[in-house]
Design a protein around this motif. Structure first.
Motif, PDB file in Angstrom:
ATOM      1  N   GLY A 296       0.787  -1.231   0.000  1.00 54.80           N
ATOM      2  CA  GLY A 296       0.000   0.000   0.000  1.00 54.80           C
ATOM      3  C   GLY A 296       0.812   1.271   0.000  1.00 54.80           C
ATOM      4  O   GLY A 296       0.315   2.328   0.417  1.00 54.80           O
ATOM      5  N   HIS A 297       2.070   1.215  -0.474  1.00 56.71           N
ATOM      6  CA  HIS A 297       2.959   2.371  -0.398  1.00 56.71           C
ATOM      7  C   HIS A 297       3.197   2.956  -1.783  1.00 56.71           C
ATOM      8  O   HIS A 297       3.157   2.225  -2.784  1.00 56.71           O
ATOM      9  CB  HIS A 297       4.295   1.946   0.218  1.00 56.71           C
ATOM     10  N   PRO A 298       3.455   4.265  -1.895  1.00 56.55           N
ATOM     11  CA  PRO A 298       3.790   4.843  -3.205  1.00 56.55           C
ATOM     12  C   PRO A 298       5.009   4.151  -3.817  1.00 56.55           C
ATOM     13  O   PRO A 298       5.920   3.741  -3.092  1.00 56.55           O
ATOM     14  CB  PRO A 298       4.090   6.319  -2.880  1.00 56.55           C
ATOM     15  N   PRO A 299       5.039   4.033  -5.127  1.00 55.32           N
ATOM     16  CA  PRO A 299       6.091   3.233  -5.772  1.00 55.32           C
ATOM     17  C   PRO A 299       7.461   3.901  -5.733  1.00 55.32           C
ATOM     18  O   PRO A 299       7.573   5.116  -5.931  1.00 55.32           O
ATOM     19  CB  PRO A 299       5.595   3.112  -7.216  1.00 55.32           C
ATOM     20  N   PRO A 300       8.525   3.112  -5.503  1.00 58.68           N
ATOM     21  CA  PRO A 300       9.880   3.649  -5.665  1.00 58.68           C
ATOM     22  C   PRO A 300      10.104   4.081  -7.109  1.00 58.68           C
ATOM     23  O   PRO A 300       9.364   3.677  -8.022  1.00 58.68           O
ATOM     24  CB  PRO A 300      10.782   2.463  -5.294  1.00 58.68           C
ATOM     25  N   VAL A 301      11.136   4.892  -7.312  1.00 60.45           N
ATOM     26  CA  VAL A 301      11.476   5.357  -8.654  1.00 60.45           C
ATOM     27  C   VAL A 301      12.890   4.888  -8.985  1.00 60.45           C
ATOM     28  O   VAL A 301      13.813   5.065  -8.177  1.00 60.45           O
ATOM     29  CB  VAL A 301      11.395   6.892  -8.763  1.00 60.45           C
ATOM     30  N   LEU A 302      13.052   4.306 -10.160  1.00 60.18           N
ATOM     31  CA  LEU A 302      14.372   3.935 -10.661  1.00 60.18           C
ATOM     32  C   LEU A 302      14.746   4.941 -11.743  1.00 60.18           C
ATOM     33  O   LEU A 302      14.180   4.944 -12.840  1.00 60.18           O
ATOM     34  CB  LEU A 302      14.355   2.513 -11.228  1.00 60.18           C
ATOM     35  N   LEU A 303      15.682   5.825 -11.417  1.00 62.47           N
ATOM     36  CA  LEU A 303      16.150   6.848 -12.348  1.00 62.47           C
ATOM     37  C   LEU A 303      17.272   6.245 -13.184  1.00 62.47           C
ATOM     38  O   LEU A 303      18.326   5.875 -12.657  1.00 62.47           O
ATOM     39  CB  LEU A 303      16.644   8.081 -11.588  1.00 62.47           C
ATOM     40  N   ARG A 304      17.029   6.111 -14.470  1.00 57.36           N
ATOM     41  CA  ARG A 304      18.005   5.494 -15.363  1.00 57.36           C
ATOM     42  C   ARG A 304      19.101   6.492 -15.739  1.00 57.36           C
ATOM     43  O   ARG A 304      18.810   7.616 -16.167  1.00 57.36           O
ATOM     44  CB  ARG A 304      17.317   4.999 -16.633  1.00 57.36           C
ATOM     45  N   GLY A 305      20.343   6.058 -15.572  1.00 60.80           N
ATOM     46  CA  GLY A 305      21.454   6.935 -15.924  1.00 60.80           C
ATOM     47  C   GLY A 305      21.482   7.280 -17.398  1.00 60.80           C
ATOM     48  O   GLY A 305      21.933   8.368 -17.792  1.00 60.80           O
ATOM     49  N   ALA A 306      20.979   6.365 -18.236  1.00 61.81           N
ATOM     50  CA  ALA A 306      20.973   6.597 -19.676  1.00 61.81           C
ATOM     51  C   ALA A 306      19.772   7.424 -20.130  1.00 61.81           C
ATOM     52  O   ALA A 306      19.668   7.781 -21.306  1.00 61.81           O
ATOM     53  CB  ALA A 306      20.979   5.257 -20.414  1.00 61.81           C
ATOM     54  N   GLY A 307      18.838   7.713 -19.215  1.00 64.14           N
ATOM     55  CA  GLY A 307      17.658   8.502 -19.553  1.00 64.14           C
ATOM     56  C   GLY A 307      16.370   7.788 -19.208  1.00 64.14           C
ATOM     57  O   GLY A 307      16.262   6.578 -19.370  1.00 64.14           O
ATOM     58  N   GLY A 308      15.407   8.547 -18.712  1.00 62.65           N
ATOM     59  CA  GLY A 308      14.114   7.985 -18.341  1.00 62.65           C
ATOM     60  C   GLY A 308      14.068   7.586 -16.873  1.00 62.65           C
ATOM     61  O   GLY A 308      15.090   7.522 -16.176  1.00 62.65           O
ATOM     62  N   ALA A 309      12.864   7.342 -16.396  1.00 64.05           N
ATOM     63  CA  ALA A 309      12.644   6.930 -15.008  1.00 64.05           C
ATOM     64  C   ALA A 309      11.483   5.949 -14.977  1.00 64.05           C
ATOM     65  O   ALA A 309      10.473   6.138 -15.667  1.00 64.05           O
ATOM     66  CB  ALA A 309      12.352   8.137 -14.120  1.00 64.05           C
ATOM     67  N   ASP A 310      11.619   4.888 -14.180  1.00 66.25           N
ATOM     68  CA  ASP A 310      10.591   3.859 -14.069  1.00 66.25           C
ATOM     69  C   ASP A 310       9.980   3.871 -12.678  1.00 66.25           C
ATOM     70  O   ASP A 310      10.714   3.920 -11.674  1.00 66.25           O
ATOM     71  CB  ASP A 310      11.185   2.465 -14.321  1.00 66.25           C
ATOM     72  N   LEU A 311       8.651   3.838 -12.601  1.00 64.26           N
ATOM     73  CA  LEU A 311       7.959   3.640 -11.334  1.00 64.26           C
ATOM     74  C   LEU A 311       7.897   2.143 -11.060  1.00 64.26           C
ATOM     75  O   LEU A 311       7.400   1.376 -11.902  1.00 64.26           O
ATOM     76  CB  LEU A 311       6.555   4.228 -11.376  1.00 64.26           C
ATOM     77  N   LEU A 312       8.378   1.717  -9.895  1.00 63.10           N
ATOM     78  CA  LEU A 312       8.357   0.299  -9.550  1.00 63.10           C
ATOM     79  C   LEU A 312       7.005  -0.016  -8.914  1.00 63.10           C
ATOM     80  O   LEU A 312       6.845  -0.038  -7.691  1.00 63.10           O
ATOM     81  CB  LEU A 312       9.521  -0.025  -8.602  1.00 63.10           C
ATOM     82  N   ASP A 313       6.020  -0.266  -9.768  1.00 62.89           N
ATOM     83  CA  ASP A 313       4.629  -0.408  -9.323  1.00 62.89           C
ATOM     84  C   ASP A 313       3.991  -1.722  -9.762  1.00 62.89           C
ATOM     85  O   ASP A 313       2.767  -1.840  -9.810  1.00 62.89           O
ATOM     86  CB  ASP A 313       3.792   0.769  -9.827  1.00 62.89           C
ATOM     87  N   ARG A 314       4.806  -2.734 -10.070  1.00 62.49           N
ATOM     88  CA  ARG A 314       4.245  -4.006 -10.545  1.00 62.49           C
ATOM     89  C   ARG A 314       4.084  -5.039  -9.433  1.00 62.49           C
ATOM     90  O   ARG A 314       3.773  -6.201  -9.708  1.00 62.49           O
ATOM     91  CB  ARG A 314       5.125  -4.576 -11.661  1.00 62.49           C
ATOM     92  N   ALA A 315       4.303  -4.631  -8.179  1.00 63.85           N
ATOM     93  CA  ALA A 315       4.131  -5.571  -7.060  1.00 63.85           C
ATOM     94  C   ALA A 315       3.520  -4.833  -5.878  1.00 63.85           C
ATOM     95  O   ALA A 315       4.110  -4.699  -4.811  1.00 63.85           O
ATOM     96  CB  ALA A 315       5.477  -6.188  -6.679  1.00 63.85           C
ATOM     97  N   THR A 316       2.310  -4.332  -6.102  1.00 64.69           N
ATOM     98  CA  THR A 316       1.623  -3.514  -5.104  1.00 64.69           C
ATOM     99  C   THR A 316       0.465  -4.286  -4.489  1.00 64.69           C
ATOM    100  O   THR A 316      -0.302  -4.935  -5.193  1.00 64.69           O
ATOM    101  CB  THR A 316       1.113  -2.210  -5.737  1.00 64.69           C
ATOM    102  N   ASP A 317       0.344  -4.218  -3.184  1.00 63.73           N
ATOM    103  CA  ASP A 317      -0.667  -4.933  -2.426  1.00 63.73           C
ATOM    104  C   ASP A 317      -1.240  -3.987  -1.373  1.00 63.73           C
ATOM    105  O   ASP A 317      -0.677  -2.912  -1.136  1.00 63.73           O
ATOM    106  CB  ASP A 317      -0.021  -6.159  -1.759  1.00 63.73           C
ATOM    107  N   PRO A 318      -2.342  -4.334  -0.701  1.00 63.30           N
ATOM    108  CA  PRO A 318      -2.891  -3.471   0.351  1.00 63.30           C
ATOM    109  C   PRO A 318      -1.920  -3.300   1.526  1.00 63.30           C
ATOM    110  O   PRO A 318      -0.935  -4.027   1.643  1.00 63.30           O
ATOM    111  CB  PRO A 318      -4.167  -4.205   0.782  1.00 63.30           C
ATOM    112  N   PRO A 319      -2.204  -2.331   2.429  1.00 67.60           N
ATOM    113  CA  PRO A 319      -1.340  -2.118   3.599  1.00 67.60           C
ATOM    114  C   PRO A 319      -1.167  -3.374   4.451  1.00 67.60           C
ATOM    115  O   PRO A 319      -1.852  -4.383   4.260  1.00 67.60           O
ATOM    116  CB  PRO A 319      -2.066  -1.015   4.369  1.00 67.60           C
ATOM    117  N   LEU A 320      -0.277  -3.298   5.423  1.00 69.42           N
ATOM    118  CA  LEU A 320       0.186  -4.488   6.142  1.00 69.42           C
ATOM    119  C   LEU A 320      -0.932  -5.327   6.754  1.00 69.42           C
ATOM    120  O   LEU A 320      -0.916  -6.539   6.660  1.00 69.42           O
ATOM    121  CB  LEU A 320       1.169  -4.064   7.239  1.00 69.42           C
ATOM    122  N   ASP A 321      -1.902  -4.700   7.402  1.00 66.97           N
ATOM    123  CA  ASP A 321      -2.906  -5.483   8.135  1.00 66.97           C
ATOM    124  C   ASP A 321      -4.272  -5.441   7.451  1.00 66.97           C
ATOM    125  O   ASP A 321      -5.292  -5.709   8.079  1.00 66.97           O
ATOM    126  CB  ASP A 321      -3.036  -4.949   9.567  1.00 66.97           C
TER     127      ASP A 321
END
Length: 405
Positions: A296-321
């Motif tokens: 349930g957390h906002p996605p991390p960001v992978l900033l590519r050194g060669a250009g562009g940025a990816d949101l790491l949002d392909r493994a998102t689930d509800p909060p802990l409890d």
């Protein structure tokens, strides 16, 4: 018929001034200037507390401090703020160094630009000094004016004692925060920066956390951020428990999904852990992979050194409890190259009232891409905070982790 609103503003029977978000006078109507005993040149274009400083002869004076706090609240909440009756002495326009004891009833409100930003602050004030004096004389009983002055002096003394007590409380809170969120230990040759910014008005402790853990095999670390709902010592206590549990679990878990699954089971037994969000990323420099899972957390960001940025949002689930029964959580893996940058954060960095969260995510990506040339995680973290956080402070806490890959 066209209406000259500038003329209407000047003709208003109430005293009104317009302030910039930096608290500089943009304009003031005739009633305001008359009550203050000032000309336009003495007011417009000047910082509020340069034009109307606190009485230096009264160390307990709180009028200026209370007024600034009210204006900051308006900037923060974007809502009007009606102040209690204030004593705010004014220096005589005829005699420098002579201060006149005055009482005011202020209201402060925002005025918005078309894009939703606060364009100016409206400061409406009514002087009630003479009314209080007249009321005191008309009663024929005790002097209301003298009684009011006495009560105001007592209030100044109470405020000063509260200020000192609050300062001591902040010292304790800072010590607690340093114990719970220490500077992480070095992770080999890898460069990492961490930042924490408290919400305005908090005790500098909160429910946000960050953590970095060196894993047992290979050149690997686990990096995580999380957010417990609420502020203050109670939220900080829950945060400490969950942070420690995730740190321990990450060392023995097969991956981030299992670490969050175990943490979710533990969260069910912790009072105050409801709706806690967290994300953890296992960084493997041997294989140049990031494996991540989010509760349930906002996605991390992978900033590519060669250009562009990816949101790491392909493994998102509800909060802990959130789930009534423990469940397997998702995880995903992406590859990185040397020179990429991983950024984790809590929602205080991107969420704003009256703004869609996607807008905040877009602004974060833009900020990171603008800072792509910055090779130091420390400098990049400072640049991102400067871009993203409002100058007047936040209503939510913010944690930020920047890892150079």
């Amino acid at each position: 018929m066209a209406i000259d609103y500038a003329a209407v503003f000047q003709a208003l029977p109430g005293a009104v001034a317009l302030l910039s978000v930096d608290l500089v006078f943009v304009d003031a109507n005739l009633a305001f200037l008359s009550q203050a005993g000032r000309s336009r040149d003495q007011v417009v274009g000047r910082y509020l507390f340069d034009a109307f400083p606190a009485n230096p002869g009264d160390p307990g004076a709180s009028g200026a401090r209370n007024l600034e706090a009210s204006l900051r609240r308006v900037l923060l909440t974007r809502e009007a703020d009606t102040m209690a009756l204030q004593r705010y002495d004014v220096e005589s326009a005829e005699r420098d160094g002579r201060w006149e004891e005055r009482y005011w009833s202020p209201v402060n409100a925002p005025a918005f630009a078309p894009d939703g930003r606060i364009a100016v602050l409206i400061h409406r004030v009514e002087e009630v000094t003479e009314l209080l004096r007249a009321t005191g004389r008309a009663g024929g009983e005790r002097n209301l004016e003298a009684e009011l002055y006495s009560r105001m002096r007592e209030l100044h003394q109470v405020n000063e004692r509260l200020r000192k007590a609050h300062a001591r409380e902040r010292e304790v809170a800072l010590a607690l925060q340093r114990a719970m969120l220490p500077v992480p230990a070095p992770v080999g040759p890898h460069q990492v920066a961490v930042r924490y910014r408290p919400a305005v008005g908090s005790l500098n402790v909160c429910g946000d956390w960050y953590d970095l853990v060196r894993l047992v095999d290979g050149d690997r670390i686990a990096v995580a951020v999380g957010d417990v709902v609420g502020h203050g010592l109670e939220a900080a206590g829950v945060m400490g428990q969950l942070r420690s549990a995730l740190s321990a679990t990450s060392r023995v878990a097969k991956g981030p999904a299992q670490a969050l699954e175990v943490l979710g089971r533990y969260a069910h037994s912790v009072e105050g852990a409801q709706s806690t969000s967290a994300v953890t990323v296992f960084i493997d420099w041997d294989h140049h992979t990031l494996t991540y899972s989010s509760a349930g957390h906002p996605p991390p960001v992978l900033l590519r050194g060669a250009g562009g940025a990816d949101l790491l949002d392909r493994a998102t689930d509800p909060p802990l409890d959130a789930a009534p029964e423990p469940r397997t959580r998702p995880e995903a893996t992406v590859t990185f190259t040397e020179g990429d940058t991983l950024v984790l954060y809590t929602d205080g960095l991107i969420e704003r009232r009256y703004q869609d969260i996607d807008t905040g995510l877009d602004r974060l990506v833009e900020s990171l891409e603008a800072g792509r040339h910055i090779t130091s995680p420390e400098a990049l973290a400072d640049a991102v905070l400067s871009d993203m956080l409002p100058a007047e402070g936040m209503t939510d806490d913010t944690a930020l982790v920047v890892v150079r890959l």
